[in-house]
Design a protein around this motif. Structure first.
Motif, PDB file in Angstrom:
ATOM      1  N   GLY A 146       0.836  -1.187   0.000  1.00  0.00           N
ATOM      2  CA  GLY A 146       0.000   0.000   0.000  1.00  0.00           C
ATOM      3  C   GLY A 146       0.871   1.237   0.000  1.00  0.00           C
ATOM      4  N   ARG A 147       0.908   1.880   1.144  1.00  0.00           N
ATOM      5  CA  ARG A 147       1.677   3.114   1.234  1.00  0.00           C
ATOM      6  C   ARG A 147       3.186   2.866   1.220  1.00  0.00           C
ATOM      7  NH1 ARG A 147       1.067   7.846   5.886  1.00  0.00           N
ATOM      8  NH2 ARG A 147       2.164   9.453   4.696  1.00  0.00           N
ATOM      9  N   GLN A 148       3.596   1.598   1.396  1.00  0.00           N
ATOM     10  CA  GLN A 148       5.028   1.301   1.370  1.00  0.00           C
ATOM     11  C   GLN A 148       5.681   1.761   0.068  1.00  0.00           C
ATOM     12  OE1 GLN A 148       2.607  -0.828   2.327  1.00  0.00           O
ATOM     13  NE2 GLN A 148       3.391  -2.488   3.584  1.00  0.00           N
ATOM     14  N   GLY A 149       4.987   1.572  -1.060  1.00  0.00           N
ATOM     15  CA  GLY A 149       5.557   1.982  -2.335  1.00  0.00           C
ATOM     16  C   GLY A 149       5.873   3.456  -2.360  1.00  0.00           C
TER      17      GLY A 149
ATOM     18  N   GLY B  52      -1.886  -2.296   3.054  1.00  0.00           N
ATOM     19  CA  GLY B  52      -2.108  -3.542   2.342  1.00  0.00           C
ATOM     20  C   GLY B  52      -2.545  -4.641   3.293  1.00  0.00           C
ATOM     21  N   TRP B  53      -2.966  -5.767   2.724  1.00  0.00           N
ATOM     22  CA  TRP B  53      -3.513  -6.857   3.515  1.00  0.00           C
ATOM     23  C   TRP B  53      -2.446  -7.683   4.215  1.00  0.00           C
ATOM     24  CZ3 TRP B  53      -8.539  -6.815   4.459  1.00  0.00           C
ATOM     25  CH2 TRP B  53      -9.364  -6.127   3.580  1.00  0.00           C
ATOM     26  N   ILE B  54      -1.181  -7.426   3.931  1.00  0.00           N
ATOM     27  CA  ILE B  54      -0.106  -8.194   4.563  1.00  0.00           C
ATOM     28  C   ILE B  54       0.665  -7.335   5.556  1.00  0.00           C
ATOM     29  CG2 ILE B  54       1.694  -9.902   4.061  1.00  0.00           C
ATOM     30  CD1 ILE B  54       0.893  -9.959   1.243  1.00  0.00           C
ATOM     31  N   GLY B  55       0.120  -6.189   5.947  1.00  0.00           N
ATOM     32  CA  GLY B  55       0.723  -5.369   6.976  1.00  0.00           C
ATOM     33  C   GLY B  55       1.897  -4.560   6.479  1.00  0.00           C
ATOM     34  N   GLY B  56       2.603  -3.985   7.434  1.00  0.00           N
ATOM     35  CA  GLY B  56       3.753  -3.146   7.112  1.00  0.00           C
ATOM     36  C   GLY B  56       5.072  -3.752   7.525  1.00  0.00           C
TER      37      GLY B  56
END
Length: 639
Positions: A126-129, A395-399
């Motif tokens: 998600g926001r990681q990108g 995202g669905w797999i966390g950070g």
């Protein structure tokens, strides 16, 4: 033709038939437990017992030195288990279902560490990108050019290593602690260790000076208790040992009870008279061993209350009530389960006598803040309210496992006066670290462990199986309650001992499921060669953890804590240059490249720059031209 006329059975035949049925229910009576090479497992059993004993005394094993020692002991246990499996001639090996859930957590952590291509990263993260595109730069340690799910690779890697250690501890205990004497040895060891830790914790509480063992300054924030850096962690570990003590008490009372006719009490008799009758029976069967275990339980419970951990006290009372409730429903009409009330009364009286009752009430009341840390501007509820919604943007797999500090700082809406290292709620932590996947794995693991315990409690008939069920119900219920208010499972000592105890419960439930006539999916059997492969892979994983933690330990043993707070005279310019060279060589020799090493080297370089600047100022500026305050600082070597 055989005579089909029923004949009356004598009292002797009735007793022998009942004893035979109990023996058939006893673990170790099935063919799986009969192995000519079981004696080769004793080095592994001793290693597990040593790990259980020393884990809390090494400050909860939060430092890499303690983790390395635990990894070495669990490696011995796993290797011993593999040796037993290799020499065993059986065709099948029993494996715990709950181990696959732990393995799922390991795979999740490894996936979070895997560098992703742009296309995959855009689909998974998600926001990681956005964060990686903003801050990543090739060649900078801790900020890889490729996007990963984890925002803190170092913390995630350490959590993966800890999960490997826990999985190996669970599986090796499941394979080595199978017989009655072995499980009783585990319970007895935990009981004695918990009693010693409780006594030490109460003494420490009277004489605490803010340092662990009165000598060691902890770098972690919190209130130390006994040998733990935080009282919540200490209370959580004491609850683990209390669960083992509860199982031991239950086993002693069931197995050493009178062999005569069972006591029949009419339900029409008033409850208080039934309770009095059961109390008299228990007192008549009281022995020195039973009395010792009862006193140990009271002392450990009093230490939990003396720690002033509100989560620990709530877990203690909630676990006791849940155990009494399920024991009463499963073994009715055992009104003797009401013995929990005089035990709780004894715990409260002991806490009042040693002088911590008022402090404990103040922790729950207005004088000590009560629920202030839950509802304050930077309390837990505020922290959860601003960070929990972030899992939708990650995202669905966390950070990434262990990334809560970064999330709290990123999303916090108030001025920061303290940094939340953990969510202080294991379920919130799992949701943010691993998303929905980690939350589901955690809930399934808790539910499965509780099913193990209740299955033993309802379906078992021998003293050991019923006691193991009682032990399991208290273990799971108290730990779940504690983890909802505090943060104990990230502590290696707590996590490892919890895994070991869960492995013992898992085998007893699997063994009982195999002995029952009706097939039960609870028992999982895999081919013998697959069991050997699993044991070998776990051994390799624990060795990998030991090697990694040994490297980190060697680095930490050479570092100087809080470099920025040292006065110039304590580490002068020449000593700083020499230390930079030594740490650079050590970093290259160990082959480690973590963000913490880069930060430490950066602090040293900044210190050297400041000292060089100070030296330049002193060469160019006469001391007498400085102000009085600055002149005193220069003469003292502090400016």
């Amino acid at each position: 033709m055989a005579d089909s006329t029923p004949r009356p059975m004598t009292l002797k035949e009735i007793v022998e038939t009942k004893r035979s049925s109990r023996d058939n229910d006893r673990p170790g009576s099935d063919a799986e437990s009969r192995n000519d090479f079981e004696w080769l497992g004793w080095p592994g059993r001793i290693a597990i017992l040593l790990a259980v004993v020393i884990a809390p005394w090494m400050m909860g094993s939060v430092y890499y030195e303690g983790r390395f020692i635990l990894a070495v002991l669990i490696a011995v246990a796993t290797g011993s288990w593999w040796l037993v499996l290799t020499l065993n001639t059986g065709r099948l090996s029993a494996m715990p279902w709950i181990g696959f859930l732990l393995f799922g957590g390991i795979l999740l952590g490894l996936l979070q560490l895997t560098p992703l291509s742009e296309g995959v990263a855009g689909w998974v993260t998600g926001r990681q990108g956005e964060i990686f595109r903003e801050w990543s730069a090739p060649g900078i340690v801790g900020y890889p050019a490729a996007t990963t799910i984890s925002l803190d690779r170092e913390s995630t890697w350490n959590q993966v290593l800890l999960l490997i250690l826990c999985l190996a501890g669970l599986a090796s205990t499941h394979g080595l602690f199978r017989r009655q004497r072995e499980l009783l040895l585990l319970w007895g060891t935990c009981c004695v260790n918990g009693t010693a830790l409780a006594f030490f914790g109460i003494i420490y509480k009277f004489t605490a000076n803010g340092k662990i063992f009165w000598q060691i300054e902890s770098v972690f924030q919190g209130q130390p208790f006994a040998s733990f850096v935080n009282r919540n962690n200490g209370a959580g570990f004491l609850l683990l040992t209390l669960a083992a003590t509860v199982g031991l008490i239950n086993y002693l009372w069931i197995s050493n009870s009178s062999r005569g006719p069972e006591l029949l009490i009419s339900r029409e008799i008033p409850v208080w008279r039934q309770f009095g009758t059961w109390l008299q029976v228990m007192l008549s069967e009281l022995t020195a061993t039973k009395l010792a275990t009862l006193l140990a339980a009271v002392l450990i419970a009093a230490a939990v209350m003396s720690s002033l951990s509100r989560g620990g006290v709530i877990a203690l009372l909630g676990g006791a009530m849940a155990t009494m409730l399920y024991y009463g429903m499963a073994r009715r009409p055992q009104i003797g389960a009401l013995m929990i009330f005089p035990l709780i009364g004894a715990v409260i009286c002991l806490t009042m006598w040693i002088g911590f009752y008022d402090d404990l009430m103040a922790r729950f009341g207005e004088r000590g803040g009560g629920l202030n840390d839950l509802t304050a501007e930077e309390g837990r509820l505020k922290s959860w309210s601003v960070t929990v919604p972030s899992f939708l943007s990650l995202g669905w797999i966390g950070g990434g496992l262990g990334i809560y500090p970064a999330l709290h700082r990123m999303y916090s809406e108030v001025n920061e006066t303290g940094l939340y290292e953990y969510a202080e709620n294991q379920f919130v932590q799992a949701l943010l670290d691993g998303g929905v996947v980690a939350e589901v794995l955690l809930l399934l693991a808790v539910g499965l462990a509780f099913y193990y315990a209740t299955f033993l409690l309802y379906r078992g008939s021998s003293g050991l199986t019923v006691a193991t069920g009682t032990f399991g119900v208290f273990l799971v219920s108290s730990q779940v309650l504690a983890s909802m208010f505090d943060f104990g499972w990230y502590i290696p000592a707590n996590a490892l001992v919890l895994s070991v105890m869960t492995g013992a419960i898992a085998f007893q439930s699997h063994s009982l499921a195999g002995r029952l006539k009706k097939k039960n999916l609870l028992r999982l059997e895999i081919p013998a060669w697959a069991g050997k492969v699993v044991a070998l892979l776990l051994f390799a994983g624990v060795v990998l953890s030991a090697v990694a933690w040994h490297r980190y330990w060697k680095w930490d043993s050479q570092t100087i804590a809080r470099v920025g707070q040292l006065p110039p005279g304590e580490l002068d310019l020449e000593a700083t240059k020499q230390h930079i060279d030594e740490m650079g060589r050590l970093k290259r020799n160990l082959g480690i490249s973590r963000a913490s090493e880069a930060r430490y080297m950066g602090e040293l370089w900044m210190r050297m720059t400041r000292l060089q600047y100070y030296a330049t100022l002193l060469d160019q500026t006469p001391v007498k031209s400085l102000g009085a305050a600055n002149r005193e600082k220069v003469e003292a070597g502090l400016w």
